[in-house]
Design a protein around this motif. Sequence first.
Motif, mmCIF file in Angstrom:
data_model
loop_
_atom_site.group_PDB
_atom_site.id
_atom_site.type_symbol
_atom_site.label_atom_id
_atom_site.label_comp_id
_atom_site.label_asym_id
_atom_site.label_seq_id
_atom_site.Cartn_x
_atom_site.Cartn_y
_atom_site.Cartn_z
ATOM 1 N N LEU A 147 45.707 34.180 14.022
ATOM 2 C CA LEU A 147 46.369 33.335 14.815
ATOM 3 C C LEU A 147 45.169 32.612 15.058
ATOM 4 O O LEU A 147 44.811 31.940 15.922
ATOM 5 C CB LEU A 147 47.653 33.481 15.802
ATOM 6 C CG LEU A 147 49.393 32.983 14.742
ATOM 7 C CD1 LEU A 147 49.476 33.124 15.555
ATOM 8 C CD2 LEU A 147 49.189 31.468 14.147
ATOM 9 N N GLY A 148 43.951 34.030 15.573
ATOM 10 C CA GLY A 148 42.777 33.688 16.209
ATOM 11 C C GLY A 148 42.701 34.344 17.207
ATOM 12 O O GLY A 148 42.360 33.660 18.042
ATOM 13 N N GLY A 149 44.040 35.114 17.628
ATOM 14 C CA GLY A 149 44.528 35.480 19.465
ATOM 15 C C GLY A 149 44.853 35.125 19.916
ATOM 16 O O GLY A 149 45.255 35.349 20.804
ATOM 17 N N SER A 150 45.834 34.082 19.871
ATOM 18 C CA SER A 150 46.474 32.808 20.765
ATOM 19 C C SER A 150 47.553 32.106 19.757
ATOM 20 O O SER A 150 46.963 32.207 18.621
ATOM 21 C CB SER A 150 45.548 32.008 21.977
ATOM 22 O OG SER A 150 45.371 31.097 21.527
ATOM 23 N N GLY A 151 48.605 31.997 20.567
ATOM 24 C CA GLY A 151 49.373 30.970 19.563
ATOM 25 C C GLY A 151 50.898 30.992 20.849
ATOM 26 O O GLY A 151 50.903 31.503 21.325
ATOM 27 N N SER A 152 51.291 29.572 20.545
ATOM 28 C CA SER A 152 52.779 29.442 20.468
ATOM 29 C C SER A 152 54.011 30.411 20.238
ATOM 30 O O SER A 152 53.154 31.001 19.379
ATOM 31 C CB SER A 152 53.132 27.660 20.293
ATOM 32 O OG SER A 152 53.274 27.665 19.200
ATOM 33 N N LEU A 193 46.319 37.518 23.021
ATOM 34 C CA LEU A 193 45.539 38.799 23.611
ATOM 35 C C LEU A 193 44.579 38.864 24.439
ATOM 36 O O LEU A 193 43.403 38.444 24.507
ATOM 37 C CB LEU A 193 44.450 39.359 21.596
ATOM 38 C CG LEU A 193 45.625 39.283 20.677
ATOM 39 C CD1 LEU A 193 44.946 39.249 18.944
ATOM 40 C CD2 LEU A 193 46.594 40.027 20.832
ATOM 41 N N THR A 194 44.553 39.567 25.273
ATOM 42 C CA THR A 194 43.706 40.016 26.475
ATOM 43 C C THR A 194 42.667 41.094 26.202
ATOM 44 O O THR A 194 42.435 41.041 24.550
ATOM 45 C CB THR A 194 44.106 41.227 27.464
ATOM 46 O OG1 THR A 194 44.547 42.336 26.672
ATOM 47 C CG2 THR A 194 45.766 40.572 27.824
ATOM 48 N N ALA A 195 41.048 40.930 26.104
ATOM 49 C CA ALA A 195 40.263 41.869 26.112
ATOM 50 C C ALA A 195 40.484 43.556 25.750
ATOM 51 O O ALA A 195 39.934 43.905 24.794
ATOM 52 C CB ALA A 195 38.939 41.761 26.881
#
Length: 287
Positions: A22-27, A87-89
């Motif tokens: 999802l590109g690193g983030s999502g609902s 996602l965190t670093a």
Amino acid sequence: MSANLPTYDQLLNPLLRALRALGGSGSIDEIYDKVVELEHLPEDVISQPHDPEKSNQTEVAYRLAWARTYLKKYGLLENSSRGIWSLTAKAKGVQELNTQTVLRAVQALRKKDGAEAESKGLEEAAPAEVSEEQEWKQKLHAVLTQTLSPAAFERLVQRVLREAGFTHVEVTGRSGDGGIDGRGIARIHGLMSFHVLFQCKRYKGAVGPGEIRDFRGAMVGRADKGLFITTGTFTPAAVKEATRDGAPPIDLLDGGEFAEKLKELKLGVRTESIEVVRIDADWFDSV
């Protein structure tokens, strides 16, 4: 309960893969859909309810909430006030998790923080974490499905649609009308309008494709769009049926989304904020 249901720890790596896709983030809903897609979870698994008496969640969604909680405590996930998980670093350098390492680390944190007065298994501990995220929705679900009468729920839906900008909203539910409970006009930016027929189902389970087909059959030639609202959930087959090519479109609003709408419109759901005052001592140095 299906024997093929993944446990929450078995969902840790799929959850990470879904967020990367999802590109690193999502609902929460986007993450759920992506996990189902990537893991090819079958219909009987994703249709399994968690506890119909308390929540409209599926068992997979409930276990994914456990997985999110554990990965957040492990430092791989964070969530915003707007309900977006990312996602965190630290997570960017992790390709595949050793799930037992995660479980042991989170268990150690819980004991260190004094979260458990006595030693308990992880299976007992996890639901308490999830309840913080879902508690208000579970209480609301109980009110909607156990306290409100069907007629009162129809009036509530009428109020919600009016507050959301619909005009000429009528509750017309009657037997023999294919499940149509009412109609209204949705206005878009004051320039366009759509005649909408709606069905509202005060329900604890999952709405299937047959009910969507019946609703569509009743609305053909009578409206531009359909809106199906339930306190429960929709099966994946129902979602596909609602958006089937060449058929009149039907928008779906499940119990979780309906709860969020009530919260947004402040209808029976009140958000309380606590004011926190902090002193910026450095600011006074510039005076």
